[in-house]
Motif scaffolding. Structure first.
Motif, short mmCIF file in Angstrom:
data_model
loop_
_atom_site.label_atom_id
_atom_site.label_comp_id
_atom_site.label_asym_id
_atom_site.label_seq_id
_atom_site.Cartn_x
_atom_site.Cartn_y
_atom_site.Cartn_z
N TYR A 11 35.73 42.10 36.06
CA TYR A 11 35.96 41.02 36.99
C TYR A 11 37.51 40.22 36.98
O TYR A 11 38.07 40.25 37.98
CB TYR A 11 35.23 39.93 36.99
N ASN A 12 37.97 39.98 35.88
CA ASN A 12 39.13 39.49 35.91
C ASN A 12 40.40 40.34 36.20
O ASN A 12 41.28 40.36 36.78
CB ASN A 12 39.51 38.96 34.23
N ALA A 13 40.06 41.79 35.80
CA ALA A 13 41.13 42.87 36.29
C ALA A 13 40.99 42.95 37.75
O ALA A 13 42.20 43.29 38.53
CB ALA A 13 40.68 44.18 35.60
N GLN A 14 39.87 42.86 38.43
CA GLN A 14 39.66 43.06 39.87
C GLN A 14 40.39 41.93 40.52
O GLN A 14 41.10 42.02 41.44
CB GLN A 14 38.32 42.99 40.26
N VAL A 15 40.24 40.76 39.90
CA VAL A 15 41.00 39.53 40.48
C VAL A 15 42.53 39.74 40.57
O VAL A 15 43.29 39.48 41.41
CB VAL A 15 40.69 38.13 39.88
N GLY A 16 43.11 40.36 39.38
CA GLY A 16 44.50 40.55 39.27
C GLY A 16 45.01 41.90 40.21
O GLY A 16 46.14 41.73 40.65
N GLU A 17 44.02 42.49 40.42
CA GLU A 17 44.36 43.95 41.37
C GLU A 17 44.51 43.40 42.89
O GLU A 17 45.29 43.64 43.56
CB GLU A 17 43.07 44.74 41.15
N MET A 18 43.54 42.38 43.22
CA MET A 18 43.47 41.74 44.39
C MET A 18 44.57 40.95 44.73
O MET A 18 45.50 40.92 45.73
CB MET A 18 42.24 40.85 44.64
N LEU A 19 45.12 40.00 43.73
CA LEU A 19 46.28 39.36 43.73
C LEU A 19 47.49 40.22 43.91
O LEU A 19 48.40 39.75 44.83
CB LEU A 19 46.43 38.39 42.82
#
Length: 40
Positions: A11-19
């Motif tokens: 999840y945290n990696a997905q947030v970074g990817e989206m940002l």
């Protein structure tokens, strides 16, 4: 890089990817904006 699907599973990696994707999109949009200059 700008795919509609998220590649990372964490999840945290997905947030970074989206940002990161949003940062690229904003940079591209800023390049297309006209520069306004005040005329006298």
């Amino acid at each position: 890089m700008l795919s509609p699907k998220l590649i990372l599973r964490d999840y945290n990696a997905q947030v970074g990817e989206m940002l990161a994707n949003m940062k690229v999109i904003y940079k591209v949009l800023r390049l297309g904006m006209p520069i306004c200059q005040q005329t006298n």
